[in-house]
Design a protein around this motif. Structure first.
Motif, short mmCIF file in Angstrom:
data_model
loop_
_atom_site.label_atom_id
_atom_site.label_comp_id
_atom_site.label_asym_id
_atom_site.label_seq_id
_atom_site.Cartn_x
_atom_site.Cartn_y
_atom_site.Cartn_z
N LEU A 19 9.73 5.10 2.50
CA LEU A 19 8.98 3.86 2.54
C LEU A 19 7.87 3.90 3.59
O LEU A 19 6.74 3.46 3.34
CB LEU A 19 9.91 2.68 2.80
CG LEU A 19 10.83 2.29 1.64
CD1 LEU A 19 11.87 1.27 2.10
CD2 LEU A 19 10.03 1.72 0.49
N VAL A 20 8.18 4.41 4.77
CA VAL A 20 7.18 4.45 5.84
C VAL A 20 6.02 5.37 5.43
O VAL A 20 4.85 5.05 5.70
CB VAL A 20 7.83 4.90 7.16
CG1 VAL A 20 6.76 5.25 8.19
CG2 VAL A 20 8.73 3.80 7.70
N ALA A 21 6.31 6.46 4.79
CA ALA A 21 5.25 7.36 4.33
C ALA A 21 4.33 6.65 3.33
O ALA A 21 3.11 6.74 3.41
CB ALA A 21 5.85 8.62 3.70
N ALA A 22 4.96 5.90 2.41
CA ALA A 22 4.16 5.18 1.41
C ALA A 22 3.35 4.06 2.06
O ALA A 22 2.20 3.81 1.68
CB ALA A 22 5.08 4.61 0.33
N VAL A 23 3.95 3.40 3.05
CA VAL A 23 3.23 2.34 3.75
C VAL A 23 2.02 2.93 4.48
O VAL A 23 0.94 2.34 4.49
CB VAL A 23 4.16 1.61 4.75
CG1 VAL A 23 3.37 0.63 5.60
CG2 VAL A 23 5.25 0.86 3.99
N GLY A 24 2.19 4.10 5.05
CA GLY A 24 1.07 4.75 5.74
C GLY A 24 -0.08 5.03 4.80
O GLY A 24 -1.25 4.82 5.16
#
Length: 806
Positions: free
Chosen positions: A541-546
């Protein structure tokens, strides 16, 4: 010979020549179940054909497994193709101990007979005729509303003196449960159902799938006759029996009658089984009929009075749970006697459901009753409804997700013993076990939404009650919960694994919907994962948010995302002891760094914002003010401060000018006194354009109304502006002024009024008079009237009247 005559109907039902026996039933009728048991023991069939979806037939063995405690339900879940065609929703076939179908299966197995289901598959279009009143009601392959309404039912009620179709059924048939003549009983049911069928509209039966289902049933009966090895018993809803009873040529089943489905056996409960809750078959208040069944089958003391048992038990229930409604013992005796006398008057062997309610009304309620409104009647309804939740033995054929969810819920102290909704308060930050329970409930909201609802609690993302330490939840295990878990079983074997899969799928859906660069939506998903403690999804999720942060060009979404991310970071610091939360702790600061720098880049573009888009821009600055109010923000503030410093040097929309000055003061970029001077200068620069001046003031009010209240120079500038505007100009400005000053509290309004009054030499008495001035609408009307009078006097040559007296 009329088919409405029970004697004639009996000849047609029990065909000795063909050794074919039809049993018209009402679903979940104790009287039908008991007579059916005796009939099957008498005829000893080689095959028992039951109205049930053919794809549920593999579940028959599971239904009779040791440890299965009804109520349970056979369910079929929609596949992806069905959902795409709008045929979503789980199909339920509920079974309780007093269901004739359940008794038929038990008795057939005991006699060594073959058991077959003969209805269309549960997901066939003709089985999905959706006549539910509400979307949260189950899809059912059995529907019996025709038993309770229509011209024939109304005529019978009027003739026999019953208030409705349900009371009519009880009086005609449930009251005959102890009669030993099963042939006569089913002949009467068959005659009644033949009359119902004769009064039905054939076009409606075609439209709701009834005719297609009966075609399937006839085909299955023909197959059984062709393969016969002895008597055949056909057990179907009474409404279908007239269409099946006569010999027919071989009939092919309808197209699409394949038997493959995603079918399971799950726990069910009496609340879901109740006609009064929208269930489309059977009788109301299943807890009452379960007591009747126990009495009929001897599992309770047959010598005691069922009426006494129910009413004494109800009084004890009220004393323990609702003492304000409890009635005295003499009232109890009066109720028992009233119920018995009503039964005698109506020709019944013992009081039924209707007599119990009538006795309660006449003996315990003295005031006027509004329909369904008296709390004692509501309590009695709930008591007779019952709250029993069925059970399945360990090792039942259920996906691991179902039993692991139940096991985790029990380990956290959540009660799953019945279907009654329960409330749980959680001290989510100070008690680790409560925090674990909160995260489990949040995860269950993703995987099985019917299980739990959060009623109160902090919203650290959007700031609502952010300082609350407690959460309040309502939860209950129900058939819908179990069906949801089965439907999600492919997503993981634990609740958190399934929740992680769901969130990642939602992330993919954002991309499909063209929202891959929506930073706010991505941060919201991250927030849901955080609440549910799904650390396993954090990296993805954090990668996609980035990626969304880097590609999003919408400043409003980015600033809202910053508020969400900052709140998550704050919560992560508070909950470091939890391993599921630590997964987020190291990932959030770098992400917020990228987000803050991206916002700073886009702030420079505000110089090009015009009046049409200024509202959204001010919303962005307000979100930024909220995020930067943190004395130790988890993101770099220097790029943001540099961007704001630049905005104060360029020409902006007047409203945006006011908002930028306010934000600069709020974050300490400039002193309040400096902000006052800048604002006074901006107002002075707009002296020839009063509308722009008011819009500048409006921008300040949106973020920091205290600047206007605290700075006398700003108040003086506005006062001077108003003094230079004529009445017509003031009227034009009035709507904008009202919106701007709406941001002030009553205390702040008083402070401004005092300052303006002092500047004009007015005292407290003058202010008191002004406080009685009509509201803005009336004031506007009076000013307009004054202006019309002035124009008229000028036209009439009375200009001297307008001059002040010397």
């Amino acid at each position: 010979m009329s088919v409405l005559d029970p004697a004639a109907t009996a000849i047609r039902l029990f065909d000795a020549e063909r050794n074919l026996h039809f049993f018209p039933i009402r679903h979940h009728s104790p009287a039908c179940a008991l007579h059916l048991r005796e009939a099957l023991r008498a005829i000893r069939p080689a095959a028992v054909l039951i109205e049930g979806p053919v794809d549920f037939e593999p579940l028959i063995g599971e239904l009779l497994a040791p440890g299965v405690v009804p109520p349970v339900a056979m369910v079929a879940l929609p596949d992806s193709e069905a959902r795409e065609k709008g045929r979503g929703g789980t199909t339920y076939y509920p079974i309780c101990r007093h269901s004739p179908e359940y008794v038929a299966i038990q008795q057939a197995t005991e006699l060594g007979a073959t058991v077959r289901f003969i209805d269309l598959p549960s997901r066939h279009p003709s089985m999905l005729s959706d006549d539910r009143d509400r979307q949260d009601q189950p899809l059912l392959p059995m529907r019996e509303t025709m038993f309770d309404r229509g011209a024939y039912v109304e005529a019978m009620c009027a003739r026999a003196g019953f208030r409705d179709g349900l009371a009519l059924w009880d009086g005609l048939f449930e009251s005959r449960a102890r009669n030993t003549d099963w042939r006569g009983f089913f002949a009467s049911v068959g005659a009644y159902c033949s009359a119902l069928r004769a009064a039905s509209d054939e076009n409606e039966l075609q439209a709701d799938g009834t005719l297609a289902r009966e075609t399937m049933m006839r085909a299955c009966i023909d197959n059984a006759i062709a393969a016969r090895s002895g008597p055949i018993a056909v057990v179907t809803g009474g409404f279908h029996t007239p269409a099946l009873i006569d010999a027919k040529p071989e009939t092919p089943p309808p197209a699409g009658a394949a038997t493959r489905s995603n079918a399971w056996l799950i726990r069910y409960d009496f609340r879901a089984l109740d006609r009064l809750n929208g269930y489309g078959a059977g009788l109301p208040l299943p807890g009452f009929y379960e007591r009747v069944w126990e009495r009929l089958t001897g599992t309770n003391d047959a010598n005691s009075s069922l009426t006494e048992e129910i009413l004494v038990g109800f009084r004890a229930h009220l004393i323990a749970n609702e003492p304000a409604l409890a009635f005295a013992f003499p009232t109890l005796r009066s109720m028992v006697e009233a119920a018995r006398r009503l039964a005698e008057l109506r020709g019944l062997s013992e009081p039924g459901r209707t007599e119990l309610f009538d006795a309660l009304r006449s003996s315990a309620i003295k005031e006027e009753i509004e329909v369904g409104a008296h709390p004692l009647l509501a309590a009695f309804t709930t008591y007779l409804q019952g709250d029993r939740l069925g059970d399945l033995p360990p090792g039942s054929r259920l996906p691991p997700l179902v039993e692991r969810a139940r096991g985790e819920a029990k380990s956290l102290g959540l009660s799953l013993e019945d279907a009654v909704p329960k409330t749980r308060e959680l001290d989510i930050y100070r008690k680790p076990r409560h925090g674990q329970t909160s995260r489990f409930l949040h995860a269950m909201r993703l995987v099985a939404p019917p299980f739990a609802q959060r009623n109160k609690g902090p919203d650290r993302v959007h700031g609502f009650r952010a300082d609350m330490l407690m959460e309040t939840w309502t939860y209950a295990w129900s058939p819908a919960v179990e069906a949801s878990l089965i439907e999600r079983a492919a997503d993981g074997e634990t609740v958190r694994d399934a929740a992680a899969t769901i969130l990642i799928r939602r992330l993919a859906d954002l991309e499909k919907e063209g929202q891959r660069n929506n930073a706010e939506a991505a941060f919201n998903l991250l927030s849901v994962a955080f609440d549910a403690g799904i650390g396993s999804a954090a990296d993805t999720l954090v990668a996609a948010v980035g990626v969304a942060v880097d590609e999003d060009t919408n400043l409003a979404r980015l600033t809202n995302a910053l508020v969400i991310g900052q709140a998550l970071n704050s919560r992560a610091r508070m909950m470091q002891s939890d391993t599921s939360i630590r997964a987020f702790s190291s990932l959030l600061p770098p992400l917020l760094d990228r987000l803050a720098r991206r916002i700073a880049e886009l702030l420079y573009d505000l110089a090009a914002v015009n009046a049409d888009n200024v509202g959204e821009a001010i919303g962005c600055l307000a979100a930024l003010a909220e995020a930067m109010a943190d004395p130790d923000p988890p993101f770099p503030t220097e790029p943001l401060r540099d961007a704001l410093q630049h905005l104060m040097t360029v020409q902006l929309d007047p409203q945006l000018t006011g908002a930028v000055i306010a934000l600069a003061a709020l974050i300490g970029l400039i002193e309040e006194a400096e902000a006052g001077r800048r604002l006074s200068a901006a107002l002075a620069g707009a002296f020839e354009r009063p509308g722009d001046a008011v819009r500048t003031l409006s921008g300040v009010m949106a973020l920091a109304p205290q600047l206007f209240v605290n700075e006398s120079s700003v108040i003086a500038a506005i006062d001077g502006l108003f003094g230079a505007v004529d009445d017509q100009g003031f009227l034009a400005l009035l709507p904008q002024l009202r919106m701007a000053f709406a941001e002030l509290s009553p205390q702040e309004t008083d402070r401004v009024a005092a300052a303006v009054a002092a500047a004009h030499g007015a005292g407290e008495d003058d202010i008191a008079i002004l406080q009685q001035v009509p509201d803005a609408r009336v004031l506007s009307e009076h000013l307009a009237l004054g202006e019309r009078l002035r124009s008229q006097w000028l036209q009439d040559g009375l200009a001297a009247w307008l001059e002040p007296s010397p």
